[in-house]
Design an enzyme around this catalytic site. Structure first.
Site, PDB file in Angstrom:
ATOM      1  N   LYS A 117      87.416  36.783  61.164  1.00 27.50           N
ATOM      2  CA  LYS A 117      86.905  37.656  60.102  1.00 27.50           C
ATOM      3  C   LYS A 117      87.822  38.853  59.852  1.00 27.50           C
ATOM      4  O   LYS A 117      87.503  39.720  59.065  1.00 27.50           O
ATOM      5  CB  LYS A 117      85.504  38.145  60.460  1.00 27.50           C
ATOM      6  CG  LYS A 117      84.483  37.024  60.491  1.00 27.50           C
ATOM      7  CD  LYS A 117      83.149  37.518  60.977  1.00 27.50           C
ATOM      8  CE  LYS A 117      82.121  36.380  60.927  1.00 27.50           C
ATOM      9  NZ  LYS A 117      80.853  36.790  61.542  1.00 27.50           N
ATOM     10  N   GLU A 118      88.943  38.933  60.572  1.00 29.13           N
ATOM     11  CA  GLU A 118      89.881  40.033  60.347  1.00 29.13           C
ATOM     12  C   GLU A 118      91.230  39.472  59.890  1.00 29.13           C
ATOM     13  O   GLU A 118      91.376  39.107  58.744  1.00 29.13           O
ATOM     14  CB  GLU A 118      89.936  40.936  61.590  1.00 29.13           C
ATOM     15  CG  GLU A 118      88.545  41.568  61.813  1.00 29.13           C
ATOM     16  CD  GLU A 118      88.448  42.601  62.916  1.00 29.13           C
ATOM     17  OE1 GLU A 118      89.420  42.819  63.660  1.00 29.13           O
ATOM     18  OE2 GLU A 118      87.364  43.198  63.053  1.00 29.13           O
TER      19      GLU A 118
END
Ligand code: HEC
Ligand code: HEC
Length: 311
Positions: A117-118
């Site tokens: 998610k990064e």
């Protein structure tokens, strides 16, 4: 006998002056060449698989080193699980991340790199991408024996973060006898100690040096009104110990007065609201409006400055 008493009085007084539970911030030794490389990496979107996101996208240095939203967006606008804390003064934390899953700043770098998610990438892929940039490769060769490597990248970023200390906060200057502090901020500090906020928020970062349960005096998660998510288990996710359920690294409050959102879940949007929640769930107290205002004034006085911040 009198002499012994005098020596005792002298010693205990100098000790009592030296042990304020909050300590002034100070700069930390760094290697300037590594800091410069680390700064470049911190703002470099090539670190993310999609070339869209850099560390600075979520840790906005001009304001407070954190994000202005409750949940940050990584590659392809994927929403994170917890609120991004500030990178300013993070060098003084005992561990990194809300649940303390990273031992130190260098170890922390891997988390955004590999987090889907990064940056959603891998080290080999990242080193491949950066290796295409010849000037980058030679800059690293000059500073790090092994050149561009996972270790060197992590170290350079950590070195840069070591330089991100906010100095000369009015509170620190006052502690050191170098400046005034408003009556209201002094009253806020007195209340902060009197009610016991200081038991958890203490030291240089006014936090960051211990773990504590969210909800000592009440069921914070039950009352929150949203389902419990895996990230809410906090430190338990790292240790697997029952006693660590709902326990988090106590956040430092140095820049709390500049934050847009509060708590690991980003559920609170006002500083007074956050203080109220703390009084209720961590101390079983309720504070008056005047007391809240005084504590806000105290937290305001903790804000120091760094050259990356907007004036
Ligand atoms: C997509 C947004 C995002 C990006 C990109 C990002 N971070 Fe973070 N950062 C976060 C979030 C969210 C957390 C909290 C994670 C947790 O506690 O599990 C965090 C935590 C941290 C912490 C721990 C601070 C503390 O007080 O515990 C540091 C240090 C940090 N990030 C540095 C970096 C660095 C360096 C980079 C680039 C290599 C980076 N971050 C990239 C969102 C981001
Ligand atoms: C028992 C330990 C403890 C006590 C006492 C305590 N806190 Fe906290 N504080 C925490 C923890 C743990 C968090 C993080 C909780 C979370 O994110 O779910 C926190 C979060 C905060 C935050 C939000 C910071 C951020 O970055 O999100 C503020 C502001 C705060 N506390 C202020 C106070 C004040 C003011 C008092 C006294 C009225 C106080 N705290 C008392 C442990 C404590």
């Amino acid at each position: 006998m009198i002499l012994i008493f005098l020596i005792w009085a002298l010693l205990s007084c100098s000790v009592c002056l030296a042990v304020e539970p909050i300590l002034p911030l100070h700069s930390v030794a760094t290697d300037e060449r590594k800091v410069a490389l680390g700064r470049q990496l911190f703002f470099d979107t090539r670190l993310s698989r999609s070339n869209e996101v850099s560390c600075a996208s979520c840790h906005q240095l001009a304001t407070h080193g954190a994000d202005k939203v409750p949940r940050s967006k990584g590659v392809e606008e994927r929403l994170g699980d917890v609120r991004a804390p500030s990178v300013y003064n993070s060098v003084f934390n005992i561990r990194q991340a809300w649940d303390g899953k990273a031992m130190d700043l260098k170890a922390q770098v891997t988390l955004p790199v590999e987090n889907p998610k990064e940056f959603a990438t891998t080290w080999p892929e990242l080193i491949d991408t950066l290796s295409a940039d010849k000037s980058f490769v030679s800059a690293f060769k000059q500073v790090y024996q092994d050149g561009l490597s996972r270790d060197a990248i992590s170290d350079a970023i950590a070195q840069y973060e070591r330089s991100l200390v906010t100095l000369n906060a009015p509170f620190d200057l006052w502690l050191q006898g170098k400046g005034p502090l408003s009556e209201q901020a002094q009253e806020g500090y007195r209340l902060f100690k009197y009610y016991g906020c200081i038991n958890c928020h203490q030291g240089k970062n006014v936090g960051g040096n211990m773990f504590a349960k969210m909800g000592t005096f009440g069921d914070y998660f039950g009352d929150r009104g949203t389902p419990i998510e895996p990230a809410d288990y906090g430190r338990y996710n790292v240790t697997g110990r029952e006693a660590d359920k709902f326990t988090f690294k106590v956040p430092g409050l140095r820049l709390a007065a500049r934050q847009a959102y509060f708590f690991h879940d980003g559920s609170e949007q006002s500083l007074k609201g956050a203080i109220n929640t703390m009084a209720r769930y961590q101390l079983g107290r309720s504070l008056s409006e005047a007391q809240l205002t005084a504590i806000v004034a105290f937290l305001e006085s903790l804000v120091g400055h760094h050259q990356e911040m907007a004036p």
